[in-house]
Design a protein around this motif. Sequence first.
Motif, PDB file in Angstrom:
ATOM      1  N   GLN A 566      39.800  56.390  43.110  1.00 33.03           N
ATOM      2  CA  GLN A 566      40.119  55.343  42.136  1.00 33.03           C
ATOM      3  C   GLN A 566      41.283  54.477  42.624  1.00 33.03           C
ATOM      4  OE1 GLN A 566      38.192  54.730  39.546  1.00 33.03           O
ATOM      5  NE2 GLN A 566      36.905  56.400  40.252  1.00 33.03           N
ATOM      6  N   SER A 567      42.257  55.110  43.340  1.00 37.76           N
ATOM      7  CA  SER A 567      43.367  54.324  43.889  1.00 37.76           C
ATOM      8  C   SER A 567      42.860  53.326  44.921  1.00 37.76           C
ATOM      9  CB  SER A 567      44.394  55.269  44.511  1.00 37.76           C
ATOM     10  OG  SER A 567      44.937  56.104  43.537  1.00 37.76           O
ATOM     11  N   ILE A 568      41.898  53.772  45.742  1.00 41.66           N
ATOM     12  CA  ILE A 568      41.342  52.864  46.748  1.00 41.66           C
ATOM     13  C   ILE A 568      40.603  51.720  46.063  1.00 41.66           C
ATOM     14  CG2 ILE A 568      39.675  52.685  48.650  1.00 41.66           C
ATOM     15  CD1 ILE A 568      40.406  55.551  49.398  1.00 41.66           C
ATOM     16  N   LEU A 569      39.829  52.024  44.992  1.00 45.32           N
ATOM     17  CA  LEU A 569      39.135  50.966  44.251  1.00 45.32           C
ATOM     18  C   LEU A 569      40.133  49.993  43.633  1.00 45.32           C
ATOM     19  CD1 LEU A 569      36.264  52.950  42.490  1.00 45.32           C
ATOM     20  CD2 LEU A 569      36.024  51.257  44.307  1.00 45.32           C
ATOM     21  N   ALA A 570      41.250  50.536  43.103  1.00 45.28           N
ATOM     22  CA  ALA A 570      42.269  49.661  42.516  1.00 45.28           C
ATOM     23  C   ALA A 570      42.857  48.739  43.577  1.00 45.28           C
ATOM     24  CB  ALA A 570      43.367  50.506  41.867  1.00 45.28           C
ATOM     25  N   SER A 571      43.087  49.289  44.797  1.00 48.46           N
ATOM     26  CA  SER A 571      43.592  48.460  45.885  1.00 48.46           C
ATOM     27  C   SER A 571      42.587  47.376  46.242  1.00 48.46           C
ATOM     28  CB  SER A 571      43.887  49.331  47.102  1.00 48.46           C
ATOM     29  OG  SER A 571      44.838  50.290  46.795  1.00 48.46           O
ATOM     30  N   THR A 572      41.273  47.702  46.168  1.00 47.27           N
ATOM     31  CA  THR A 572      40.232  46.709  46.459  1.00 47.27           C
ATOM     32  C   THR A 572      40.293  45.565  45.449  1.00 47.27           C
ATOM     33  OG1 THR A 572      38.810  48.417  47.406  1.00 47.27           O
ATOM     34  CG2 THR A 572      37.754  46.369  46.692  1.00 47.27           C
ATOM     35  N   TYR A 573      40.431  45.924  44.160  1.00 40.93           N
ATOM     36  CA  TYR A 573      40.524  44.865  43.155  1.00 40.93           C
ATOM     37  C   TYR A 573      41.775  44.009  43.363  1.00 40.93           C
ATOM     38  CZ  TYR A 573      36.936  47.642  40.810  1.00 40.93           C
ATOM     39  OH  TYR A 573      35.801  48.324  40.510  1.00 40.93           O
ATOM     40  N   GLU A 574      42.878  44.661  43.764  1.00 41.82           N
ATOM     41  CA  GLU A 574      44.106  43.899  44.006  1.00 41.82           C
ATOM     42  C   GLU A 574      43.921  42.908  45.143  1.00 41.82           C
ATOM     43  OE1 GLU A 574      46.603  44.032  42.119  1.00 41.82           O
ATOM     44  OE2 GLU A 574      48.084  42.853  43.215  1.00 41.82           O
ATOM     45  N   LEU A 575      43.219  43.338  46.203  1.00 41.49           N
ATOM     46  CA  LEU A 575      42.950  42.439  47.330  1.00 41.49           C
ATOM     47  C   LEU A 575      42.079  41.271  46.886  1.00 41.49           C
ATOM     48  CD1 LEU A 575      42.372  44.874  50.317  1.00 41.49           C
ATOM     49  CD2 LEU A 575      44.255  43.298  49.970  1.00 41.49           C
ATOM     50  N   ARG A 591      42.460  37.996  57.064  1.00 44.56           N
ATOM     51  CA  ARG A 591      43.196  39.275  57.060  1.00 44.56           C
ATOM     52  C   ARG A 591      42.875  40.085  55.807  1.00 44.56           C
ATOM     53  NH1 ARG A 591      47.149  35.886  59.038  1.00 44.56           N
ATOM     54  NH2 ARG A 591      48.199  35.699  57.059  1.00 44.56           N
ATOM     55  N   LEU A 592      42.722  39.384  54.683  1.00 42.97           N
ATOM     56  CA  LEU A 592      42.354  40.114  53.461  1.00 42.97           C
ATOM     57  C   LEU A 592      40.963  40.710  53.597  1.00 42.97           C
ATOM     58  CD1 LEU A 592      43.760  37.703  50.743  1.00 42.97           C
ATOM     59  CD2 LEU A 592      44.663  39.914  51.430  1.00 42.97           C
ATOM     60  N   THR A 593      40.056  39.981  54.255  1.00 46.24           N
ATOM     61  CA  THR A 593      38.694  40.499  54.463  1.00 46.24           C
ATOM     62  C   THR A 593      38.741  41.741  55.343  1.00 46.24           C
ATOM     63  OG1 THR A 593      37.782  38.268  54.268  1.00 46.24           O
ATOM     64  CG2 THR A 593      36.403  39.936  55.348  1.00 46.24           C
ATOM     65  N   GLU A 594      39.589  41.709  56.410  1.00 50.67           N
ATOM     66  CA  GLU A 594      39.698  42.890  57.276  1.00 50.67           C
ATOM     67  C   GLU A 594      40.275  44.071  56.515  1.00 50.67           C
ATOM     68  OE1 GLU A 594      38.574  43.495  60.053  1.00 50.67           O
ATOM     69  OE2 GLU A 594      39.622  45.315  60.644  1.00 50.67           O
ATOM     70  N   CYS A 595      41.274  43.793  55.688  1.00 49.36           N
ATOM     71  CA  CYS A 595      41.853  44.864  54.861  1.00 49.36           C
ATOM     72  C   CYS A 595      40.814  45.425  53.906  1.00 49.36           C
ATOM     73  CB  CYS A 595      43.065  44.330  54.098  1.00 49.36           C
ATOM     74  SG  CYS A 595      43.953  45.611  53.213  1.00 49.36           S
ATOM     75  N   GLN A 596      39.971  44.518  53.320  1.00 45.40           N
ATOM     76  CA  GLN A 596      38.889  44.955  52.418  1.00 45.40           C
ATOM     77  C   GLN A 596      37.916  45.867  53.151  1.00 45.40           C
ATOM     78  OE1 GLN A 596      38.209  43.890  48.939  1.00 45.40           O
ATOM     79  NE2 GLN A 596      37.074  45.755  49.254  1.00 45.40           N
TER      80      GLN A 596
END
Length: 757
Positions: A566-575, A591-596
Motif C-alpha cells: 500500500q505504501s508503494i501504491l501511495a508513492s505511485t499516486y504521489e508521483l 524522470r517521473l516516468t522512470e521512477c513510476q
Amino acid sequence: MGFSVGDMAETADQPLARPLYRDDDGTHMLRLQRILAVDLAATDRARLDERLQRALAVTGAGWIAVLLSSERGAEIFVAGEIPPLIHRHLGDLRLQAAGAVTMPTFMVNRAASQGFALEAAPLAGRDGPRGHVLLGFPRSERARPQRAELVRLVADDLVGFLDSNSLSAQIERIKSHLALVHRLGQQVTAIHDRTELFGEITRLIHHSLGYDHIQLLLMDEETRRIELVHASGPFAGQLLAAGFSEAAGRGIIGRVAETGQLRISADVTMDSHFVSHVMLPNTQSELALPLRLGQRVIGVLDIQSDRRDAFRRDDVILLQTIADQIAPAIEQHRLFAAERHERALADTLADVSRIISSSLDPDQVLEAVLKELERVVPHRGCRVTLRGEDGMMRVVAAKGYPDNDKVRAVTFDPAETPLSRPVLEEHRTIILPDVRREPDWVVQAGTEQVRSWCSAPLVLGGECLGWLCIDWPEPGFYGPESGRIVRTFADQAVVAIANARLFTRVRDLSEALEQKVADRTTELRAARDEIERKAVELRALLRRLVGVQEEERRRIAYDLHDSVAQSILASTYELQALRRRVGDRPDLDARLTECQRMLDTTLREMKHIIYALRPTVLDELGLIPALENYLSSLPSNVPLVAEIRVDGTPFALGPDVDLAIYRIVQEASQNAVRHAGARNLNLTLAFRPSRLDVAIRDDGRGFVLDAAELGLGLVGIRERAHAVGGDVAIESRPGGGTTILIGIGGIIGASDGTAAH
C-alpha cells in the motif's frame, strides 16, 4: 573610450584590503568578475565606437557621448574631440528617462564657452530606458534644418545596437543556465549515494554561479527542524563538522521551511528574520528557496553572499528551477532507501520462514533467528527469554555478549523485575534510551555494558511466552522503527519456539513410548495400542505444526500487502500528482516516468513474495491449477523447463493434502534449480483408487543419498508428507538426477470419484 562613474582605484599610499580567505579554486575570482563586469565586451565596444564615428560623419557634430544606465552607475562612451571640461561634467548629468530632453543650464553654458551647441535624445530600449545620447555641434557652423531629426536617428541606431547586444548577452546567459540545469539533471539521476548527491548539487551551484556560500538543508518531519546535510563555500567544511539545525519558523531558513515560500533578503541587516551565524560573519544578502513536493516542504536551498543585493532576477529563477528539480530527486533517493530497507526486511522474513520450516531443533532455530536479526537491526547483543512451566524466566538464547554462556545461565522471577509486567501482561514493545536512567531496570549477569535496550513480546494465541530483546552500549540508539522491526522478528521467533516445543513434545513422547515397549515386553498388545495412539497424536501435532507455520505465512503475506504494497501504491499516486503539477516539462516527466516504472517493478516483486508466502490460487482453483500456475510462473532467469502430467481421474484431496503436496513440489523445484543445476523437471500425479502417487524427477547433478539424508530440504519434505499420512522415497546418484516419490493412501472422497480439482 569609456569609463564608469562608480570605478575606484587604490592609490599608491593606500593599503590593500586584507583578503577574507584563500582562493585556491578560483571561486572568488569568478565572484569578483561578476561584480566588476561591464555590460559591453571588447568587441562590442569596438562596434559601438564605429557607430559613434559614423554618427559624427552623418550629423557633422564635433563630438558625441553615450550615457548608459547600469546597476553600478552611469557608463559613458565618447567619440570625437570633446573638451575636457565637458567630459569631466558628463557624470553630473541627471536627464529625464524619456520624452524631450532638457539640458541643464550649467551644461549648456559650459558647452557654449567651449564653442559647442548641445543636442540630446533619450535611448528608449525594448525593455525600457537605456540612457541618453549627447552631441556637441560647433557654434561656428550653421545649424542644419534636420539636426534634431538626425540626432533622433542616431539614438534609434544606438538603441538597436544596445538591444541586440543585450539579447545576445541574455541568450548566452540562458544557455549557461540551461547547461547548468542539464548537468544537474544528469547528476541527480546518475548518483545513487545520498551524501555524494548532496555534495554534487551544492558544488555545481557554487562553481557555476559563484555565490559565497551554498547550503542544502532537509526537514525532519518528527522534530520539525531543518538540518544541514551539505554545503559548499570557504567555510563549508567547518560548518558541516560543527553541524547546524534550525527550528521551523525561526530565521530566514526556518521561515521558508515553515511557509514554503521563497525569500530574498537583499540586505540582511534590514531583515527581522535574519539570524547571523558565527561561521558566516560576512553575510550581507541571503536567498532561501523551498524544496517542495506538492504542498509539502522537504528542505531548503540556501545561498548567501557578502554583497548587498547580490541576486539577479534570472539567477533567482534559475535557482528556483533547480530547487524544483532536485526536490523530487531527493525524495526519490529517500523512497528508494526505504524501499531497499523494506525489501531487505521482507527477504529476511522469508529466510527466517524458510529456516523455521526446515528445522525443528529449538537451539538451531533460535540461533538462526538471532543471526538473521543482524541483517536489518544493528545491535551488540540479543537474547530470547522464555517463561518456564515453573513461572521462572530463563534466557534460552544469547548472542554478542562477552560471555554468552554466562548470559544464558540467567534465571529470575518476573515479579522481581518491574519491566517484565508490561511485556508479559500488556504485550508491549519497550524501548529504553538509557537503562542507567531507568529506575525499574535490573542488571543481569553478563549484560553490564548495556545502555540502549529494545524488547518485543513473544505472543502466541494471546499468551506471552517471553520476549526477544536487543541492546547497544551507547544511549539513545534505538527508536520506533527499530521497535517495529524487532516486533516483526519476535512474531517470527514465537512461531519457531512453538514449533520447537511441539517437536520436543513429540520427541519426548516417542522416547517414552520406546522405553515402555522395552520395559513392558509382556504387555505387547497394550504397547501396540499405545504406539498407534501416539502415532495419531504425532500426526496431529505435525499437522498443527504445519498449520501454525502456514497461518504465519498467511499473516505475513497480509501484512506485506497491507503495509509495504500500500505504501508503494501511495508513492505511485504521489508521483502521478507530481506529474500533473510539473506540466509541460519533458525532462521532469521522463524522470517521473522512470521512477513510476521502478515503483511498478518493486510492486510486482512484492506481489511475487506475497504469492510465495501464500498461493491464493490453491484455495481458489485447487491443486492441479495451482501447480500448473507455479511451474509456469518460474522467473525468466531460471533455466528450468517444467512439465506436469496427470494420470487417472482427479478427486478431492482435502486442503491439508493439497497444501502439503504444493509445498513439497515447491521445495523440490527450488532444490533442482539451486543445488542440482537441473534443466528439466517432470511432475506426475497418478490418481488411484483411494490413493495418490506423486513423482518428481529432475535431470540435475544428483547426489550421494547418505550424505544428503539430513539436509533441511529433505527433512521438510518428509515431515510434510508424514503430516498428511504419506510416505516418501528418494532415489538419486551423482550425475543421474533425482527422483522423489510420495504416496498418500486412504484419501476420503476417492471412492465416489469426485473430481473437485
